[in-house]
Design a protein around this motif. Structure first.
Motif: not given
Ligand code: ZN
Length: 204
Positions: A28, A54, A56, A85, A106
């Motif tokens: 995405f 999150e 990353e 994220d 998001k």
């Molecule tokens: Zn993520």
């Protein structure tokens, strides 16, 4: 520039959210307006009561390319970063249930943390063995290694470039390990690769 994000790339994170293990990478995008401005706090948006962190590993693209063969993928980046994220999990769950796109959950303003620090690939023995962690108020809340990715960095670059032309400055968010959880006002989040601090942000 665009932010290309990978979902469900760590087995234990798939389990914790009770998601299905995907057949292909879940991809995405986040808009560039979602990037948290440097030195600004992350402000929990009014439309969510359950924003998750999150952490990353990030890959910065240095060369334009499409339909990249995995064996040449390493020539498209030479810097590794770390970010968050941020995900409005409650909103995402509603959208998922209805089969609607995730973007609002998001891609909202501030939802993408890109640490100011970038490390040269040459710092690592292998990009497929990078240890990283997120601390919240001094406690480790997420930790992982790129070794645990279902699809490694070069495979991801090859895969996403079948759909999107990669451009200089694009950033790939490579997925999060287990341990995602709700953030609260006054949390202090710090991300590390090995022992190097990559970002530090306050939640408001
Ligand atoms: Zn993520």
């Amino acid at each position: 520039m665009k932010l290309i994000c990978i979902g469900r790339n760590y087995a234990k994170h798939i389990e914790e959210l009770d998601n299905e293990r995907p057949e292909h990478p879940v991809v995405f995008l986040k808009p560039d307006s979602s990037i948290l401005l440097s030195k600004h706090p992350f402000v929990i948006p009014p439309f969510s009561n359950d924003v998750h962190h999150e952490v990353e590993v990030l890959v910065k693209i240095k060369k334009i390319g499409k339909h990249i063969d995995e064996k040449f993928a390493a020539t498209y980046y030479d810097e590794i970063g770390l970010g968050i994220d941020f995900t409005a999990r409650d909103l995402q769950a509603q959208l998922k249930e209805k089969g609607l796109p995730w973007e609002k959950a998001k891609g909202f303003d501030g939802a993408a943390v890109i640490g100011a620090k970038w490390l040269p690939v040459s710092d690592f023995e292998s990009v497929d063995d990078i240890s990283f962690r997120l601390e919240s108020n001094g406690e480790v809340v997420q930790q992982g290694s790129t070794r645990e990715m279902l699809w490694k960095i070069d495979a991801l670059i090859s895969y996403v470039s079948q759909y999107f032309t990669l451009k200089i400055g694009d950033v790939i968010f490579t997925g999060t390990p287990a341990g995602v959880a709700r953030v609260q006002e006054n949390d202090k989040l710090k991300g590390f690769i090995g022992d190097t601090e990559m970002f530090s942000i306050n939640v408001k």
